[in-house]
Write a protein that holds these residues in place. Sequence first.
Motif, PDB file in Angstrom:
ATOM      1  N   ALA A  71       0.825  -1.209   0.000  1.00 30.26           N
ATOM      2  CA  ALA A  71       0.000   0.000   0.000  1.00 30.26           C
ATOM      3  C   ALA A  71       0.861   1.261   0.000  1.00 30.26           C
ATOM      4  CB  ALA A  71      -0.926   0.003   1.219  1.00 30.26           C
ATOM      5  N   VAL A  72       1.916   1.235   0.818  1.00 34.52           N
ATOM      6  CA  VAL A  72       2.825   2.390   0.867  1.00 34.52           C
ATOM      7  C   VAL A  72       3.507   2.587  -0.481  1.00 34.52           C
ATOM      8  CG1 VAL A  72       4.937   3.277   1.892  1.00 34.52           C
ATOM      9  CG2 VAL A  72       3.207   2.209   3.341  1.00 34.52           C
ATOM     10  N   GLY A  73       3.930   1.484  -1.084  1.00 30.26           N
ATOM     11  CA  GLY A  73       4.585   1.570  -2.381  1.00 30.26           C
ATOM     12  C   GLY A  73       3.655   2.104  -3.451  1.00 30.26           C
ATOM     13  N   LEU A  74       2.396   1.678  -3.413  1.00 27.58           N
ATOM     14  CA  LEU A  74       1.412   2.138  -4.390  1.00 27.58           C
ATOM     15  C   LEU A  74       1.157   3.626  -4.248  1.00 27.58           C
ATOM     16  CD1 LEU A  74      -0.575   1.446  -6.625  1.00 27.58           C
ATOM     17  CD2 LEU A  74      -2.280   0.895  -4.861  1.00 27.58           C
ATOM     18  N   VAL A  75       1.020   4.090  -3.009  1.00 27.10           N
ATOM     19  CA  VAL A  75       0.799   5.522  -2.761  1.00 27.10           C
ATOM     20  C   VAL A  75       1.985   6.335  -3.258  1.00 27.10           C
ATOM     21  CG1 VAL A  75       0.561   7.272  -0.974  1.00 27.10           C
ATOM     22  CG2 VAL A  75      -0.754   5.150  -0.814  1.00 27.10           C
ATOM     23  N   SER A  76       3.197   5.844  -3.005  1.00 25.86           N
ATOM     24  CA  SER A  76       4.405   6.546  -3.450  1.00 25.86           C
ATOM     25  C   SER A  76       4.467   6.625  -4.969  1.00 25.86           C
ATOM     26  CB  SER A  76       5.654   5.846  -2.923  1.00 25.86           C
ATOM     27  OG  SER A  76       5.651   5.822  -1.507  1.00 25.86           O
ATOM     28  N   LEU A  77       4.084   5.518  -5.619  1.00 25.00           N
ATOM     29  CA  LEU A  77       4.099   5.484  -7.080  1.00 25.00           C
ATOM     30  C   LEU A  77       3.097   6.473  -7.651  1.00 25.00           C
ATOM     31  CD1 LEU A  77       5.098   4.205  -9.701  1.00 25.00           C
ATOM     32  CD2 LEU A  77       3.322   2.449  -9.441  1.00 25.00           C
ATOM     33  N   LEU A  78       1.898   6.504  -7.081  1.00 19.18           N
ATOM     34  CA  LEU A  78       0.872   7.431  -7.559  1.00 19.18           C
ATOM     35  C   LEU A  78       1.292   8.877  -7.341  1.00 19.18           C
ATOM     36  CD1 LEU A  78      -2.364   5.629  -6.310  1.00 19.18           C
ATOM     37  CD2 LEU A  78      -1.525   5.789  -8.659  1.00 19.18           C
ATOM     38  N   ALA A  79       1.944   9.132  -6.225  1.00 20.50           N
ATOM     39  CA  ALA A  79       2.409  10.489  -5.930  1.00 20.50           C
ATOM     40  C   ALA A  79       3.476  10.915  -6.934  1.00 20.50           C
ATOM     41  CB  ALA A  79       2.958  10.566  -4.515  1.00 20.50           C
ATOM     42  N   ALA A  80       4.346   9.976  -7.292  1.00 19.08           N
ATOM     43  CA  ALA A  80       5.412  10.297  -8.243  1.00 19.08           C
ATOM     44  C   ALA A  80       4.859  10.553  -9.630  1.00 19.08           C
ATOM     45  CB  ALA A  80       6.428   9.151  -8.285  1.00 19.08           C
ATOM     46  N   CYS A  81       3.747   9.859  -9.951  1.00 20.18           N
ATOM     47  CA  CYS A  81       3.147   9.998 -11.278  1.00 20.18           C
ATOM     48  C   CYS A  81       2.207  11.194 -11.377  1.00 20.18           C
ATOM     49  CB  CYS A  81       2.377   8.727 -11.636  1.00 20.18           C
ATOM     50  SG  CYS A  81       3.441   7.266 -11.837  1.00 20.18           S
ATOM     51  N   ALA A  82       1.883  11.801 -10.249  1.00 17.60           N
ATOM     52  CA  ALA A  82       0.962  12.935 -10.266  1.00 17.60           C
ATOM     53  C   ALA A  82       1.571  14.092 -11.049  1.00 17.60           C
ATOM     54  CB  ALA A  82       0.660  13.379  -8.828  1.00 17.60           C
ATOM     55  N   VAL A  83       0.699  14.839 -11.730  1.00 12.36           N
ATOM     56  CA  VAL A  83       1.152  15.983 -12.523  1.00 12.36           C
ATOM     57  C   VAL A  83       1.651  17.083 -11.600  1.00 12.36           C
ATOM     58  CG1 VAL A  83       0.481  17.753 -14.180  1.00 12.36           C
ATOM     59  CG2 VAL A  83      -0.464  15.434 -14.359  1.00 12.36           C
ATOM     60  N   GLN A  84       2.889  17.487 -11.821  1.00 11.37           N
ATOM     61  CA  GLN A  84       3.478  18.534 -11.006  1.00 11.37           C
ATOM     62  C   GLN A  84       3.178  19.896 -11.620  1.00 11.37           C
ATOM     63  OE1 GLN A  84       5.020  17.953  -8.072  1.00 11.37           O
ATOM     64  NE2 GLN A  84       4.516  15.784  -8.376  1.00 11.37           N
ATOM     65  N   PRO A  85       2.923  20.904 -10.807  1.00  6.20           N
ATOM     66  CA  PRO A  85       2.668  22.243 -11.342  1.00  6.20           C
ATOM     67  C   PRO A  85       3.913  22.807 -12.010  1.00  6.20           C
ATOM     68  CG  PRO A  85       2.939  22.319  -8.954  1.00  6.20           C
ATOM     69  CD  PRO A  85       2.872  20.868  -9.344  1.00  6.20           C
ATOM     70  N   PRO A  86       3.741  23.680 -13.016  1.00  6.90           N
ATOM     71  CA  PRO A  86       4.909  24.260 -13.695  1.00  6.90           C
ATOM     72  C   PRO A  86       5.817  24.992 -12.713  1.00  6.90           C
ATOM     73  CG  PRO A  86       2.865  24.761 -14.859  1.00  6.90           C
ATOM     74  CD  PRO A  86       2.470  24.178 -13.548  1.00  6.90           C
ATOM     75  N   LYS A  87       7.098  24.882 -12.944  1.00  6.83           N
ATOM     76  CA  LYS A  87       8.069  25.546 -12.087  1.00  6.83           C
ATOM     77  C   LYS A  87       8.102  27.038 -12.382  1.00  6.83           C
ATOM     78  CE  LYS A  87      12.954  25.352 -10.757  1.00  6.83           C
ATOM     79  NZ  LYS A  87      14.267  24.700 -11.026  1.00  6.83           N
ATOM     80  N   GLN A  88       8.190  27.844 -11.337  1.00  2.43           N
ATOM     81  CA  GLN A  88       8.247  29.292 -11.486  1.00  2.43           C
ATOM     82  C   GLN A  88       9.534  29.710 -12.200  1.00  2.43           C
ATOM     83  OE1 GLN A  88       6.072  31.966 -10.366  1.00  2.43           O
ATOM     84  NE2 GLN A  88       7.478  33.072 -11.697  1.00  2.43           N
ATOM     85  N   VAL A  89       9.384  30.550 -13.229  1.00 11.57           N
ATOM     86  CA  VAL A  89      10.534  31.042 -13.970  1.00 11.57           C
ATOM     87  C   VAL A  89      11.382  31.952 -13.085  1.00 11.57           C
ATOM     88  CG1 VAL A  89      11.234  32.591 -15.860  1.00 11.57           C
ATOM     89  CG2 VAL A  89       9.454  30.877 -16.236  1.00 11.57           C
ATOM     90  N   ASP A  90      12.691  31.841 -13.209  1.00 17.26           N
ATOM     91  CA  ASP A  90      13.609  32.712 -12.489  1.00 17.26           C
ATOM     92  C   ASP A  90      13.796  34.000 -13.308  1.00 17.26           C
ATOM     93  OD1 ASP A  90      15.595  33.994 -11.091  1.00 17.26           O
ATOM     94  OD2 ASP A  90      17.059  32.367 -11.214  1.00 17.26           O
ATOM     95  N   TYR A  91      13.284  35.110 -12.796  1.00 18.93           N
ATOM     96  CA  TYR A  91      13.331  36.379 -13.519  1.00 18.93           C
ATOM     97  C   TYR A  91      14.513  37.262 -13.103  1.00 18.93           C
ATOM     98  CZ  TYR A  91       8.576  35.545 -15.272  1.00 18.93           C
ATOM     99  OH  TYR A  91       7.473  35.037 -15.909  1.00 18.93           O
ATOM    100  N   THR A  92      15.460  36.729 -12.375  1.00 11.08           N
ATOM    101  CA  THR A  92      16.562  37.543 -11.861  1.00 11.08           C
ATOM    102  C   THR A  92      17.312  38.252 -12.980  1.00 11.08           C
ATOM    103  OG1 THR A  92      16.824  36.025  -9.975  1.00 11.08           O
ATOM    104  CG2 THR A  92      18.648  37.531 -10.471  1.00 11.08           C
ATOM    105  N   ALA A  93      17.727  37.492 -13.993  1.00  9.97           N
ATOM    106  CA  ALA A  93      18.476  38.083 -15.102  1.00  9.97           C
ATOM    107  C   ALA A  93      17.631  39.087 -15.870  1.00  9.97           C
ATOM    108  CB  ALA A  93      18.968  36.982 -16.040  1.00  9.97           C
ATOM    109  N   PHE A  94      16.349  38.783 -16.048  1.00 13.80           N
ATOM    110  CA  PHE A  94      15.436  39.668 -16.763  1.00 13.80           C
ATOM    111  C   PHE A  94      15.320  41.014 -16.033  1.00 13.80           C
ATOM    112  CE2 PHE A  94      11.447  39.149 -19.609  1.00 13.80           C
ATOM    113  CZ  PHE A  94      11.486  40.485 -19.964  1.00 13.80           C
TER     114      PHE A  94
END
Length: 221
Positions: A11-34
């Motif tokens: 059960a723990v392994g299944l939950v971990s697998l599902l969590a890894a497969c979940a769609v991750q939100p887009p990463k915030q762009v680093d605007y420092t150079a801009f």
Amino acid sequence: MLKYMSKSLFAVGLVSLLAACAVQPPKQVDYTAFKNSKPHSILVLPPVSEATDVNAGNGVLAQVTYPLAEAGYYVLPVSLVSETFKQNGLTTANDIHAVAPAKLRQIFGADAALYIDINKYGVSYQVFDSVATVSVTARLVDLRNNTELWTGTGYASSAENDNNNNNGLLVQLIAAAIKQVVNKVSDAAYPVAGVADQRLLEAGRFNGILYGPRSPKYGTD
């Protein structure tokens, strides 16, 4: 006990697998150079196209000035830029993209250049319909130090506003035939390219380009 532990571990392994497969939100762009660069003027280079449609480059290029100007930047006139490249013997987008940033800065005096790649442009024909699709990516580069300031993508399709209907087979076939004829004698992807350009270069959206110095919202993002 061993059986219970095996089930728990599964059960723990299944939950971990599902969590890894979940769609991750887009990463915030680093605007420092801009933000450090603070570009005022932008040179838009002719797009490099992977699409087979010969209208792709002009269709995308003709509509990028407006969203950039709306964002608050001075954009060098596309026709003037194109003529300047021709006068210098550069007629293909690939050759123009290969020009050193320092040289572009010397010729045009712009702070930054926008490099555009067209991934999709054109119409796909189906039995009951034809769909125009445009997909573009871009990167903004500081011509003063060759630093990449921002990258983004834009996508649009004519199918976004299509609604399923219950018309008869003959009516659908006639409508599809008419639509395909119209698309073949005109650039049906052109208005779709305008939407893709707007989505690519609209300031204020998540991970979008920052507002320029000519915008009243400059410095708020």
